[in-house]
Enzyme design. Sequence first.
Site, short mmCIF file in Angstrom:
data_model
loop_
_atom_site.label_atom_id
_atom_site.label_comp_id
_atom_site.label_asym_id
_atom_site.label_seq_id
_atom_site.Cartn_x
_atom_site.Cartn_y
_atom_site.Cartn_z
N HIS A 87 -64.18 -47.12 -3.17
CA HIS A 87 -64.66 -45.80 -2.77
C HIS A 87 -63.54 -44.97 -2.15
O HIS A 87 -63.42 -43.77 -2.42
CB HIS A 87 -65.82 -45.94 -1.77
CG HIS A 87 -67.15 -46.07 -2.41
ND1 HIS A 87 -67.53 -47.21 -3.07
CD2 HIS A 87 -68.19 -45.21 -2.49
CE1 HIS A 87 -68.76 -47.04 -3.55
NE2 HIS A 87 -69.18 -45.83 -3.20
N LYS A 89 -77.62 -52.26 0.79
CA LYS A 89 -78.57 -52.78 1.76
C LYS A 89 -78.26 -52.16 3.11
O LYS A 89 -77.12 -51.86 3.43
CB LYS A 89 -78.53 -54.31 1.83
CG LYS A 89 -77.27 -54.89 2.41
CD LYS A 89 -77.35 -56.40 2.50
CE LYS A 89 -76.06 -56.96 3.09
NZ LYS A 89 -76.07 -58.40 3.16
#
Length: 175
Positions: free
Chosen positions: A37, A102
């Site tokens: 990222h 999550k």
Amino acid sequence: MQHVITEPYTKEKFSKLRTGDTVLLTGTIYAARDTAHRKLTEMLERGEELPFDIENSVIYYMGPTPAKPGYPSGSAGPTTSYRMDGFTPRLIKEGLIGMIGKGPRSDEVKQSATAMGAVYFAAIGGAAALIAQSIRSSEIVAFEELGTEAVREIQVEKMPLVVALDSEGNDIYAG
């Protein structure tokens, strides 16, 4: 409510999802963790083209374990999503409409997602081997030097997910 969503992914399809709904997702997704990222965001900052089309795409926060012979992927459990929060608003601005991970997200990510009609799905932590059964193929498309954290293009079939943040800003993790 349960939904079956197949590619192409669109804001219209995702706008029908509500927090707590279950989804069986089929199509192309990309796997990327925090280092990938950061690299993707740096590419955007330099004005470079990303190694995949982020418009209407879904990124899974996951780095698989090595695959056994004859299998496309090893265990494929989600990583903690907040590690991507510093990079996610920029990717949403570029067209990302779905994220899988999550745990809760930052206020900035929630605001960006809601403003742009993006959705955050929760994958079940601890069910990595089960999730891997939905993977039909996996190919590195960027940052091979990162090993298991390289960006992968993954074909999934009926990947089981729960809507954690819907396009209206409803958050399964909120009080």
